[in-house]
Design an enzyme around this catalytic site. Structure first.
Site, short mmCIF file in Angstrom:
data_model
loop_
_atom_site.label_atom_id
_atom_site.label_comp_id
_atom_site.label_asym_id
_atom_site.label_seq_id
_atom_site.Cartn_x
_atom_site.Cartn_y
_atom_site.Cartn_z
CG ASP A 216 57.47 118.61 34.67
OD1 ASP A 216 58.33 117.80 34.30
OD2 ASP A 216 57.19 119.65 34.04
NE ARG B 259 40.95 113.77 16.76
CZ ARG B 259 39.71 113.30 16.90
NH1 ARG B 259 39.34 112.70 18.01
NH2 ARG B 259 38.83 113.41 15.92
CE LYS C 114 62.90 120.64 27.00
NZ LYS C 114 61.78 121.07 27.76
CE1 TYR D 1 59.72 125.88 30.06
CE2 TYR D 1 57.48 125.08 29.76
CZ TYR D 1 58.62 125.65 29.25
OH TYR D 1 58.67 126.00 27.93
C1 PLP Z 1 60.28 120.95 33.45
C2 PLP Z 1 59.59 121.20 32.14
N1 PLP Z 1 58.31 120.83 32.00
C3 PLP Z 1 57.65 121.03 30.84
C4 PLP Z 1 58.24 121.64 29.77
C5 PLP Z 1 57.46 121.86 28.50
O1 PLP Z 1 57.77 120.92 27.54
P1 PLP Z 1 57.72 121.18 25.96
O2 PLP Z 1 58.71 122.25 25.65
O3 PLP Z 1 58.07 119.84 25.37
O4 PLP Z 1 56.32 121.61 25.64
C6 PLP Z 1 59.58 122.02 29.87
C7 PLP Z 1 60.24 122.67 28.72
O5 PLP Z 1 61.32 123.25 28.85
C8 PLP Z 1 60.27 121.80 31.09
O6 PLP Z 1 61.56 122.16 31.25
#
Ligand code: PLP
Length: 391
Positions: free
Chosen positions: A175, A51, A200, A103
């Site tokens: 992000d 961990r 992604k 998001y």
């Molecule tokens: C821009 C963005 N940030 C964060 C996330 C969250 O990521 P995760 O689905 O891997 O938890 C997403 C998921 O679609 C996203 O599109």
């Protein structure tokens, strides 16, 4: 010449984990061990418990730190685990200024979890710097940016927000999921922490859920490392390996998808049944010039609005090539319905306020021939009622 002298695409392959020093293996070994024998009672080795540190996860953390140009990387069980752990840098009584076009999972975390923990927030249109300035309070400790944003592809001036954050004594989180370091490097523009849903484009094959964070300086990295170990939402080793493998082809995948996205965006923009196209690669996008300035390309995600929900339903039920699914950034094109997928966690009223309508679709362009996608869209459009759409 050192690794740092190489271009981005070369560094995806020739980085500090190009070769396993123990064996010469050209793929990072997957180290499953959860614990490590310690030879000395007073002095433990570098690894003691997975961990806290694991060699496979560490390789991914090193590589993403190198690619984003940060002091240290951290790998988490999902993008949301990375984002949530970064938010734990804040304490009760602190305040976050956050982009309103965010998001849906991040919206949920901020409005339903941070609020309960006594961390306040203000949603702003981050493209309007005056509105961002007006939102600052004496207890503002972080600015949260998503650019281009999900799902309306609004572009934030990372440099300007980071400068404001510094003047306020606050951190800037960005992000970078939509563009990845292949196209945008927020730390070079002044941000403190870069966050990713590695699910992604970074991993790229719709076969792993993962999150990454990269921190610019060592002191902040020590604080985030403490939280990663304390909260424990770490990425498993098989998944770390899948992200490492996906990263090797990031540049070639993203550039190919981006080239197709530009072509498809122009096709949609000229189509009489499409009301709006949101894509920073189009000349009429309000932040087209800013996007060119702060990133190396507009990316491979775009959104478009049809006349109404009925037209959208007809289109979705007849389109054949893209998968109709949650997520983005994969080898196959993914068509999503934000109102019921990525932004389902956002109340309808908040969606409406932000312009996320019930006739909006998001398209993540994959590696198919764009002409096949365009032909597929054209046949699907023929099932939507011929409307009176005005651009
Ligand atoms: C821009 C963005 N940030 C964060 C996330 C969250 O990521 P995760 O689905 O891997 O938890 C997403 C998921 O679609 C996203 O599109």
């Amino acid at each position: 010449m050192t690794n740092e002298d190489y271009s981005f695409q070369t560094r995806l392959l020739h980085n500090s984990h190009k070769i396993d020093p123990a064996t010469g293996a050209v793929s990072v070994p997957i180290q499953h061990a959860s614990t490590y024998h310690q030879a000395d009672i007073d002095q433990f080795g570098k690894y003691d418990y997975s961990r806290s540190l694991n060699p496979t996860r560490e390789a991914l953390e090193d590589v993403i730190a190198e690619l984003e140009g940060g002091a240290k990387g951290f790998a988490f069980a999902s993008g949301m685990a990375a984002i949530s752990t970064a938010f734990l840098l804040l304490s009760a009584g602190d305040h976050v200024v956050i982009t309103e076009d965010v998001y849906g999972g991040t919206f949920r975390m901020v409005t339903e979890v941070l609020t309960r923990l006594g961390i306040e927030h203000t949603f702003v249109d981050m493209t309007n710097l005056e509105e961002v300035r007006q939102a600052v309070r004496p207890n503002t400790k972080a600015f949260y940016v998503e650019t281009p944003s999900n799902p309306l592809l609004k572009v934030t001036d990372i440099r300007a927000v980071s400068e404001l954050a510094k003047a306020t004594g606050a951190l800037t989180f960005v992000d970078n999921t939509f563009l990845t370091p292949a196209l945008q490097r927020p730390l070079e523009l002044g941000a403190d922490i870069v966050l990713h849903s590695a699910t992604k484009f970074l991993a790229g094959h719709s076969d792993v859920v993962a999150g990454l964070a990269v921190v610019k300086d060592e002191a902040l990295a020590a604080r985030l490392g403490f939280l990663q170990n304390s909260f424990g939402a770490i990425l498993g080793v098989q998944d770390a390996w899948l992200v490492l493998r996906g990263l090797k082809t990031l540049h070639v995948r993203l550039l190919q998808s981006q080239q197709s996205a530009v072509k498809i965006a122009h096709f949609l923009d000229a189509h009489p049944l499409v009301r709006n196209v949101y894509y920073p690669g189009l000349g009429h996008h309000p932040q087209h010039a800013l996007q060119k300035l702060e990133a190396q390309g507009p990316g491979a995600v775009l959104s478009f609005e049809l006349e109404d929900e009925e037209a959208l339903r007809a289109f979705v039920s007849h389109v054949k090539i893209p998968v109709f699914a949650v997520s983005l950034g994969a080898v196959e094109s993914i068509l999503s319905y934000p109102a019921k997928m990525s932004h389902a966690a956002m109340p309808p009223e908040d969606r409406r306020k932000r312009g996320i309508s019930d006739s909006l679709l998001r398209l993540s362009v994959g590696l198919e021939n764009p002409d096949d996608l365009i032909a597929d869209f054209e046949q699907a459009f023929s099932y939507t009622k011929a409307g009176t759409t005005v651009k």
